[in-house]
Design an enzyme around this catalytic site. Structure first.
Site, short mmCIF file in Angstrom:
data_model
loop_
_atom_site.label_atom_id
_atom_site.label_comp_id
_atom_site.label_asym_id
_atom_site.label_seq_id
_atom_site.Cartn_x
_atom_site.Cartn_y
_atom_site.Cartn_z
CE LYS A 37 -9.11 8.03 21.41
NZ LYS A 37 -8.83 8.47 20.22
CB SER A 172 0.33 11.09 7.62
OG SER A 172 1.58 10.35 7.32
#
Length: 236
Positions: A37, A172
């Site tokens: 990250k 999602s």
């Protein structure tokens, strides 16, 4: 592909959970995995960040790496400037990813928000890091209205920079998809010009880690180490 860069079409669309699913599928194949990250924003020192969430879901075998952390939930360049902290450079991202790639089968580089969110005052972005790495970019997108436009803009931006869009994963997928979501299963590949490579169910990040690891390969296409098929979803 020793390095895959993962970009969203925006924020809060399931990018971290999709990254965890990718890591899970790779680990299930016996591959060593690192998750990088580059810029974590909106998280205080000592608090778990996105790489910690990936490791929680995918398992402790994941190697975690985070380059900079800024306290406010803003674009990295703005967050760094407001905090009086050094800004991230794409060269830093590429160097860290290359070091991880030397010791791992797969490195997943998870961006912050969308592809062209700025790292620094010079306008550097995740796309610049991907270019230095010569790495393909997997796009995580939403399922509903508006996704055709922003996903296509993202893949066009990648191609304009001579970068390879690997495909799209829906971050999602709703339990009760409506007409727009179902149509987008067919329309996303033709609009964005890349294959649809998976759909992570909504709420997947709330699963217990064991349940997540058992289910994750079923959310991704075979090219990403899974068993998912868009035809299976379309028939439901």
């Amino acid at each position: 592909m020793p390095v895959i860069v993962i970009s969203g079409t925006g924020t809060e669309i399931g990018k971290t959970v999709a990254t965890a699913a990718l890591a899970t599928a790779a680990l299930a194949q016996g591959r060593s995995v690192a998750v990088l990250k580059p810029a974590q924003t909106g998280v205080a020192p000592g608090e778990p960040g996105d790489v910690d969430e990936v490791a929680r879901l995918a398992g402790s075998a994941v190697t975690k790496a985070e380059l900079v952390r800024y306290p406010e939930p803003l674009a990295p360049d703005t967050a760094a400037r407001r905090a009086g902290m050094p800004q991230l450079r794409p060269e830093d991202v590429a160097e860290a990813a290359e070091k991880l790639a030397a010791a791992h089968d797969l490195v997943l580089v998870e961006g912050a928000g969308g592809l062209l969110v700025r790292f620094d005052d010079a306008g550097s972005t995740l796309a610049d890091a991907a270019r230095l790495l010569a790495a393909p970019v997997l796009v995580v997108a939403t399922a509903g209205l508006g996704t055709l436009n922003v996903t296509t803009l993202t893949t066009e931006a990648l191609r304009a920079r001579a970068l390879t869009p690997l495909g799209v994963v829906i971050g999602s997928w709703p339990a009760a998809p409506g007409l727009a979501e179902r149509c987008n299963l067919a329309d996303l590949p033709s609009s964005a010009g890349v294959p649809l490579l998976g759909a992570v169910p909504e709420g997947a990040g709330a699963l217990a880690p064991d349940a997540f690891r058992a289910a994750a390969p079923g959310w991704l296409a075979p090219s990403l180490g899974g068993t998912w098929s868009v035809d299976d979803v379309a028939r439901r």
